[in-house]
Design an enzyme around this catalytic site. Structure first.
Site, short mmCIF file in Angstrom:
data_model
loop_
_atom_site.label_atom_id
_atom_site.label_comp_id
_atom_site.label_asym_id
_atom_site.label_seq_id
_atom_site.Cartn_x
_atom_site.Cartn_y
_atom_site.Cartn_z
N GLY A 137 0.82 -1.21 0.00
CA GLY A 137 0.00 0.00 0.00
C GLY A 137 0.86 1.25 0.00
O GLY A 137 0.54 2.25 0.65
N ALA A 138 1.94 1.21 -0.79
CA ALA A 138 2.92 2.32 -0.77
C ALA A 138 2.61 3.39 -1.80
O ALA A 138 3.39 4.34 -1.95
CB ALA A 138 4.32 1.76 -1.00
N GLY A 146 -0.88 7.69 1.00
CA GLY A 146 -1.12 7.73 2.43
C GLY A 146 0.00 7.21 3.31
O GLY A 146 1.18 7.54 3.12
N ARG A 167 -1.06 0.63 -8.27
CA ARG A 167 -0.85 1.80 -9.15
C ARG A 167 0.64 2.04 -9.36
O ARG A 167 1.28 2.80 -8.63
CB ARG A 167 -1.55 3.02 -8.56
CG ARG A 167 -3.07 2.94 -8.67
CD ARG A 167 -3.75 4.06 -7.93
NE ARG A 167 -3.61 3.92 -6.49
CZ ARG A 167 -4.09 4.78 -5.59
NH1 ARG A 167 -4.73 5.84 -5.99
NH2 ARG A 167 -3.93 4.57 -4.30
N VAL A 178 -2.25 -7.24 -3.51
CA VAL A 178 -2.08 -8.12 -2.34
C VAL A 178 -3.09 -9.26 -2.33
O VAL A 178 -2.93 -10.23 -1.59
CB VAL A 178 -2.14 -7.34 -0.99
CG1 VAL A 178 -0.98 -6.39 -0.84
CG2 VAL A 178 -3.48 -6.64 -0.80
N ASN A 210 0.51 -3.02 5.26
CA ASN A 210 -0.29 -1.79 5.39
C ASN A 210 -1.46 -1.69 4.43
O ASN A 210 -2.46 -1.02 4.73
CB ASN A 210 0.67 -0.60 5.20
CG ASN A 210 -0.05 0.69 4.96
OD1 ASN A 210 -0.59 1.30 5.89
ND2 ASN A 210 -0.08 1.14 3.70
N SER A 233 -5.93 -0.47 13.47
CA SER A 233 -6.68 0.79 13.60
C SER A 233 -7.22 0.87 15.02
O SER A 233 -7.32 -0.15 15.71
CB SER A 233 -7.86 0.78 12.61
OG SER A 233 -8.78 1.81 12.93
N TYR A 238 -15.50 -2.97 8.62
CA TYR A 238 -14.09 -2.56 8.71
C TYR A 238 -13.53 -2.91 10.09
O TYR A 238 -12.42 -3.44 10.21
CB TYR A 238 -14.00 -1.05 8.43
CG TYR A 238 -12.62 -0.47 8.52
CD1 TYR A 238 -11.61 -0.88 7.65
CD2 TYR A 238 -12.32 0.53 9.45
CE1 TYR A 238 -10.34 -0.33 7.72
CE2 TYR A 238 -11.06 1.10 9.51
CZ TYR A 238 -10.07 0.67 8.66
OH TYR A 238 -8.81 1.22 8.73
P1 NDP Z 1 -4.95 5.09 1.35
O1 NDP Z 1 -6.23 4.84 0.65
O2 NDP Z 1 -4.29 6.41 1.14
O3 NDP Z 1 -3.90 3.94 1.00
C1 NDP Z 1 -4.27 2.60 0.86
C2 NDP Z 1 -3.17 1.85 0.15
O4 NDP Z 1 -3.53 0.47 0.09
C3 NDP Z 1 -2.95 2.34 -1.27
O5 NDP Z 1 -1.57 2.47 -1.50
C4 NDP Z 1 -3.53 1.23 -2.14
O6 NDP Z 1 -2.76 1.09 -3.33
C5 NDP Z 1 -3.29 0.02 -1.22
N1 NDP Z 1 -4.15 -1.11 -1.59
C6 NDP Z 1 -5.49 -1.24 -1.45
N2 NDP Z 1 -5.91 -2.40 -1.98
C7 NDP Z 1 -4.80 -3.03 -2.47
C8 NDP Z 1 -4.58 -4.25 -3.15
N3 NDP Z 1 -5.57 -5.10 -3.43
N4 NDP Z 1 -3.32 -4.56 -3.50
C9 NDP Z 1 -2.30 -3.73 -3.22
N5 NDP Z 1 -2.43 -2.55 -2.59
C10 NDP Z 1 -3.69 -2.21 -2.23
O7 NDP Z 1 -5.28 4.87 2.90
P2 NDP Z 1 -4.34 4.92 4.21
O8 NDP Z 1 -2.95 5.24 3.89
O9 NDP Z 1 -5.04 5.75 5.20
O10 NDP Z 1 -4.48 3.39 4.68
C11 NDP Z 1 -3.37 2.56 4.92
C12 NDP Z 1 -3.75 1.59 6.02
O11 NDP Z 1 -3.99 2.31 7.23
C13 NDP Z 1 -4.99 0.76 5.75
O12 NDP Z 1 -4.77 -0.57 6.18
C14 NDP Z 1 -6.05 1.44 6.61
O13 NDP Z 1 -7.06 0.53 6.99
C15 NDP Z 1 -5.20 1.88 7.79
N6 NDP Z 1 -5.75 2.95 8.62
C16 NDP Z 1 -6.09 4.18 8.07
C17 NDP Z 1 -6.62 5.17 8.86
C18 NDP Z 1 -7.04 6.50 8.33
O14 NDP Z 1 -7.73 7.27 9.03
N7 NDP Z 1 -6.64 6.87 7.12
C19 NDP Z 1 -6.80 4.97 10.32
C20 NDP Z 1 -6.40 3.66 10.78
C21 NDP Z 1 -5.89 2.71 9.96
P3 NDP Z 1 -3.34 0.81 -4.83
O15 NDP Z 1 -4.75 1.30 -4.85
O16 NDP Z 1 -2.40 1.58 -5.72
O17 NDP Z 1 -3.21 -0.67 -5.00
#
Ligand code: NDP
Length: 250
Positions: free
Chosen positions: A13-14, A17, A39, A59, A80, A133, A145
């Site tokens: 998830g790099a 965020g 992406r 993932v 993440n 979380s 969630y």
């Molecule tokens: P973002 O939406 O900014 O980032 C989410 C990331 O997860 C993206 O890089 C996305 O990449 C990746 N992702 C999602 N689905 C897939 C997949 N199938 N394969 C690979 N990558 C995937 O959200 P956050 O940075 O906020 O979230 C990161 C983590 O933190 C999550 O686990 C979230 O539940 C947790 N969290 C967030 C909070 C908040 O308030 N924001 C609070 C507490 C926890 P791409 O789409 O390019 O694949």
């Protein structure tokens, strides 16, 4: 602390965020970083800026995840990648949203751990950092969630037990609200999205969580930060609520 030469991290998830901020922060520590997400354009931009290695990886792709884990020696997994569809009304959720949320946040996170753990155990060192979380710890109107993050909470605790004597550390991070694309991905309705994100409070930023992760992974080997709850100063949990029954006077 300086990391051992060649220390290698995988951040899932790099592409945005918390994951993106963590990949940047770990690179700044001199760690070799595989930055994974779907992406690839975003990851390539991040690679140009930081020198991380972009990896296009869904993932949920079991074969791809297992193959990656077998191919590279990962010392630090930042587990993440995640999302939260159907926030606040799980009974209205599409079945595919339920499956995607549970699969991404739970099954995929477990398979990701499974793919890197044998190498960590073999080498006698490693660190799994699970992105959980505060919803894992307190009641919140986000049942679907919350269930997934509750699973990550239990997984993290139990993994610590399973890994006794292996030298592998496990950390669960429990952030409160962080500014990211999370809510844009979670909520389709523009008005509901606006109401959810416009709190008139100062939310955390992704760098706040990345800094905490750097602390956990750079702590001396004898230190296992098992759990870290990080909230905005203006966010609290707890208490009880009194909500009238909607049909009482009908
Ligand atoms: P973002 O939406 O900014 O980032 C989410 C990331 O997860 C993206 O890089 C996305 O990449 C990746 N992702 C999602 N689905 C897939 C997949 N199938 N394969 C690979 N990558 C995937 O959200 P956050 O940075 O906020 O979230 C990161 C983590 O933190 C999550 O686990 C979230 O539940 C947790 N969290 C967030 C909070 C908040 O308030 N924001 C609070 C507490 C926890 P791409 O789409 O390019 O694949």
């Amino acid at each position: 602390m300086t990391f051992e030469e060649g220390t290698t991290a995988l951040v899932t998830g790099a592409s945005s965020g918390i994951g993106e901020a963590t990949a940047r922060a770990l690179r700044a520590q001199g760690i070799k970083v595989f930055a994974a997400a779907r992406r690839i354009d975003r990851l390539e931009k991040l690679a140009d800026e930081t020198g991380c290695i972009p990896v296009q990886l869904d993932v949920r792709d079991r074969q791809g995840v297992v193959k990656f884990g077998e191919s590279y020696a990962i010392d630090i997994l930042i587990n993440n990648a995640g999302l939260g569809r159907a926030l606040g009304s799980m009974w209205e959720a599409e079945i595919e949203d339920i499956e995607m949320t549970v699969d991404t946040n739970v099954t995929s996170a477990i398979v990701m751990i499974k793919s890197v753990l044998p190498g960590m155990i073999e080498r006698g060192r490693g660190h799994i950092v699970n992105m959980s979380s505060v919803v894992a710890l307190y009641p919140l109107a986000a049942a679907l969630y919350g269930a997934t993050k509750g699973a990550i909470h239990k997984l993290s605790r139990d993994l610590r037990m399973e890994l006794q004597g292996t030298g592998v550390r496990v950390t669960e991070i429990n952030p409160g609200r962080v500014i990211s694309e999370f809510y844009n991905v979670a909520i389709d309705d523009d008005e509901k999205l606006r109401q959810t994100v416009e709190t008139n409070c100062e939310d955390l930023i992704a760098d706040d969580i990345a800094d905490a992760i750097v602390y956990c992974v750079s702590a001396p080997w004898r230190v296992n930060v098992s759990q870290m709850e990080i909230l905005p100063t203006e966010q609290t949990y707890g208490g009880t609520q009194f909500v009238p029954f909607k049909k009482r006077n009908q």
